[in-house]
Write an enzyme that holds these catalytic residues in place. Structure first.
Site, short mmCIF file in Angstrom:
data_model
loop_
_atom_site.label_atom_id
_atom_site.label_comp_id
_atom_site.label_asym_id
_atom_site.label_seq_id
_atom_site.Cartn_x
_atom_site.Cartn_y
_atom_site.Cartn_z
N THR A 1 4.65 -1.47 -0.44
CA THR A 1 4.91 0.31 0.31
C THR A 1 3.72 0.58 0.95
OG1 THR A 1 7.79 -0.01 -0.54
CG2 THR A 1 6.93 2.32 0.23
N CYS A 2 2.59 1.15 -0.79
CA CYS A 2 1.45 1.11 -0.59
C CYS A 2 0.49 1.13 0.15
CB CYS A 2 1.18 1.93 -2.21
SG CYS A 2 2.41 2.10 -3.49
N ALA A 3 0.96 0.00 0.92
CA ALA A 3 -0.08 -0.99 1.34
C ALA A 3 -0.21 0.24 2.70
CB ALA A 3 -0.17 -2.15 1.05
#
Length: 165
Positions: A59-61
């Site tokens: 999700t961060c990526a």
């Protein structure tokens, strides 16, 4: 102190995000070249703070990829992607992905960014990392928009953040 969830399990953060209409707290973060960047370095530009636990999670990526795509179309706007990841991890990820429209910054030295912005996770398996947040600032550093994503594994509301610009 705010409460968010990680896969449905409640976790606490260290405080509250800066209020809309207030001046954003200054910061000292480390860039990929190991230089120090402060909020004042971006004065005169609108700023999107894309804050997350670690660039090494899906999700961060994805949030870095999405803001990179959107940033290429925004005038006078800088997107700062901020986590506790080492600058080397940010550089590796953005280099491998070909992401050139975001600025990666690390809070690894003293964690003061997360403390000053009230978004450090204080309980659970991600304790000491940043919660997932988006903060939008105008050219003078005034907070226009904030979102602390209620469920850490969810993506932020890109549309609402960009609309605030």
């Amino acid at each position: 102190m705010a409460t968010v969830t990680l896969k449905g399990n409640a976790i606490k953060t260290s405080g509250e995000l800066p209020k809309v209409g207030t001046k954003a707290p200054d910061f000292s973060l480390t860039a990929n070249d190991l230089s120090t960047k402060k909020l004042s370095d971006f004065a005169g530009s609108k700023v999107v703070l894309n804050i997350f636990p670690s660039v090494d999670t899906g999700t961060c990526a994805q949030s870095v990829r999405q803001f990179n795509k959107e940033a290429s179309e925004m005038k006078n706007t800088k997107v700062l992607c901020i986590s506790h990841d080492l600058p080397f991890a940010h550089a590796r990820f953005c280099g491998a992905e070909g992401l050139e429209n975001v600025i990666s910054l690390s809070d690894f030295k003293d964690g003061s960014f997360g403390k000053n912005y009230g978004l450090n996770i204080t309980s659970g398996p991600l304790e000491a990392l940043h919660s997932r947040c988006v903060i939008v600032l105008d050219e003078k550093g005034t907070v226009l928009y904030t979102e602390q994503v209620p469920e850490i594994v969810d993506e932020p509301n890109y549309e609402a953040a960009l609309k605030a610009l």
